[in-house]
Design a protein around this motif. Structure first.
Motif, PDB file in Angstrom:
ATOM      1  N   LEU A 138      38.850  35.577  18.301  1.00  0.00           N
ATOM      2  CA  LEU A 138      38.139  35.477  19.243  1.00  0.00           C
ATOM      3  C   LEU A 138      36.897  34.631  18.417  1.00  0.00           C
ATOM      4  O   LEU A 138      36.353  33.745  19.304  1.00  0.00           O
ATOM      5  CB  LEU A 138      37.613  36.742  19.542  1.00  0.00           C
ATOM      6  N   VAL A 139      36.746  34.829  17.254  1.00  0.00           N
ATOM      7  CA  VAL A 139      35.493  34.226  16.591  1.00  0.00           C
ATOM      8  C   VAL A 139      35.650  33.430  15.429  1.00  0.00           C
ATOM      9  O   VAL A 139      34.879  32.779  15.125  1.00  0.00           O
ATOM     10  CB  VAL A 139      34.256  35.139  16.531  1.00  0.00           C
ATOM     11  N   GLY A 140      36.817  33.848  14.715  1.00  0.00           N
ATOM     12  CA  GLY A 140      37.198  32.890  13.692  1.00  0.00           C
ATOM     13  C   GLY A 140      36.628  33.688  12.423  1.00  0.00           C
ATOM     14  O   GLY A 140      36.894  33.323  11.180  1.00  0.00           O
ATOM     15  N   PHE A 141      36.364  34.878  12.376  1.00  0.00           N
ATOM     16  CA  PHE A 141      35.993  35.841  11.247  1.00  0.00           C
ATOM     17  C   PHE A 141      35.904  36.952  11.658  1.00  0.00           C
ATOM     18  O   PHE A 141      36.111  37.585  12.781  1.00  0.00           O
ATOM     19  CB  PHE A 141      34.401  35.173  10.795  1.00  0.00           C
ATOM     20  N   ALA A 163      28.170  35.380  20.964  1.00  0.00           N
ATOM     21  CA  ALA A 163      27.564  35.394  22.237  1.00  0.00           C
ATOM     22  C   ALA A 163      28.299  34.967  23.179  1.00  0.00           C
ATOM     23  O   ALA A 163      28.636  35.273  24.430  1.00  0.00           O
ATOM     24  CB  ALA A 163      26.116  34.677  22.020  1.00  0.00           C
ATOM     25  N   ASP A 164      29.049  33.621  23.016  1.00  0.00           N
ATOM     26  CA  ASP A 164      29.949  32.893  23.694  1.00  0.00           C
ATOM     27  C   ASP A 164      31.079  33.772  24.111  1.00  0.00           C
ATOM     28  O   ASP A 164      31.565  33.790  25.180  1.00  0.00           O
ATOM     29  CB  ASP A 164      30.251  31.548  23.236  1.00  0.00           C
ATOM     30  N   MET A 165      31.575  34.589  22.948  1.00  0.00           N
ATOM     31  CA  MET A 165      32.902  35.226  23.072  1.00  0.00           C
ATOM     32  C   MET A 165      32.712  36.430  23.971  1.00  0.00           C
ATOM     33  O   MET A 165      33.368  36.761  25.031  1.00  0.00           O
ATOM     34  CB  MET A 165      33.342  35.672  21.934  1.00  0.00           C
ATOM     35  N   ALA A 184      32.616  45.697  13.406  1.00  0.00           N
ATOM     36  CA  ALA A 184      32.062  44.713  12.696  1.00  0.00           C
ATOM     37  C   ALA A 184      30.739  43.800  13.461  1.00  0.00           C
ATOM     38  O   ALA A 184      29.953  43.676  12.554  1.00  0.00           O
ATOM     39  CB  ALA A 184      33.035  43.745  12.563  1.00  0.00           C
ATOM     40  N   LEU A 185      30.739  43.976  14.840  1.00  0.00           N
ATOM     41  CA  LEU A 185      29.855  43.648  15.522  1.00  0.00           C
ATOM     42  C   LEU A 185      28.923  44.844  16.106  1.00  0.00           C
ATOM     43  O   LEU A 185      27.971  44.609  16.912  1.00  0.00           O
ATOM     44  CB  LEU A 185      30.266  42.924  16.947  1.00  0.00           C
ATOM     45  N   LEU A 194      43.988  32.590  19.036  1.00  0.00           N
ATOM     46  CA  LEU A 194      44.870  33.219  19.495  1.00  0.00           C
ATOM     47  C   LEU A 194      46.284  32.400  19.876  1.00  0.00           C
ATOM     48  O   LEU A 194      46.053  31.466  20.664  1.00  0.00           O
ATOM     49  CB  LEU A 194      44.417  33.966  20.918  1.00  0.00           C
ATOM     50  N   LYS A 195      47.284  33.034  19.381  1.00  0.00           N
ATOM     51  CA  LYS A 195      48.638  32.196  19.565  1.00  0.00           C
ATOM     52  C   LYS A 195      49.752  32.818  20.487  1.00  0.00           C
ATOM     53  O   LYS A 195      50.351  32.547  20.993  1.00  0.00           O
ATOM     54  CB  LYS A 195      49.395  31.983  18.282  1.00  0.00           C
ATOM     55  N   SER A 196      49.733  34.287  20.411  1.00  0.00           N
ATOM     56  CA  SER A 196      50.443  34.962  21.282  1.00  0.00           C
ATOM     57  C   SER A 196      49.928  36.304  21.590  1.00  0.00           C
ATOM     58  O   SER A 196      48.884  37.068  21.043  1.00  0.00           O
ATOM     59  CB  SER A 196      51.881  35.281  20.624  1.00  0.00           C
ATOM     60  N   ILE A 197      50.317  36.971  22.667  1.00  0.00           N
ATOM     61  CA  ILE A 197      49.746  38.381  23.329  1.00  0.00           C
ATOM     62  C   ILE A 197      51.076  39.247  23.589  1.00  0.00           C
ATOM     63  O   ILE A 197      51.874  38.968  24.214  1.00  0.00           O
ATOM     64  CB  ILE A 197      49.059  38.283  24.480  1.00  0.00           C
TER      65      ILE A 197
END
Length: 176
Positions: free
Chosen positions: A53-56, A70-72, A102-103, A147-150
């Motif tokens: 979702l955010v790259g980290f 915040a955008d996510m 983590a958040l 995200l590539k698959s769900i």
């Protein structure tokens, strides 16, 4: 003797399934989405590595990272835009809960592990006049580029099934 064999086989299958689920629980690029359709409600539960979702996978350290978080969160809280349910179901977005250790979000802080793999968990509820009439849900989670698959598990009035959505496919058809 046969009942005992069947019980042992079922126990082995359950243990193997739980082991596979534990191994597959944190895969970058893949999220898990559980869908439950009841008479007047559709509930979606998301579990995904935070990286998708955010790259980290840690607390944000810079202003740019804080802005990505915040955008996510703003995107996730717009459940009606994120999950477009078939209009036949007559649904309106309801409660959205998001948690991540983590958040520092949510009552329990979300799921993660001691090796630094942080997840984000989300629950999205929709009140529906005719939930059982929903033939599909358009899933907007591929707005997150990592995200590539769900992997989807669904329990609907039409039965239970598993399915995988792979970018760019976003339509989850709600039949077996």
């Amino acid at each position: 003797m046969r009942l005992r064999d069947a019980t042992a086989l079922a126990s082995l299958w359950l243990a193997a399934s739980l082991s596979l689920a534990a191994e597959h629980a944190h895969v970058h690029g893949t999220a898990r989405l559980d869908v439950a359709i009841d008479a007047g409600k559709i509930t979606l539960q998301l579990e995904t590595p935070l990286d998708n979702l955010v790259g980290f996978e840690r607390a944000p350290r810079t202003d740019a990272e804080r802005q990505r978080v915040a955008d996510m969160l703003a995107t996730l809280r717009q459940a009606g835009a994120l999950f477009a349910i078939d209009p036949a179901a007559q649904c309106t977005p309801g409660r959205v809960d998001v948690s991540s250790a983590a958040l520092q979000l949510g009552p329990a802080g979300g799921s993660g592990d001691p090796d630094g793999h942080a997840n984000l968990d989300g629950t999205f509820e929709f009140s529906c006049a005719r939930a059982g009439q929903a033939a599909y849900i358009d899933v907007g989670l591929f707005a997150f580029p990592h995200l590539k698959s769900i992997d989807v598990q669904a329990a609907t009035p039409r039965g239970q099934f598993r399915r995988q959505l792979v970018r760019p496919d976003k339509r989850l058809v709600l039949s077996k």
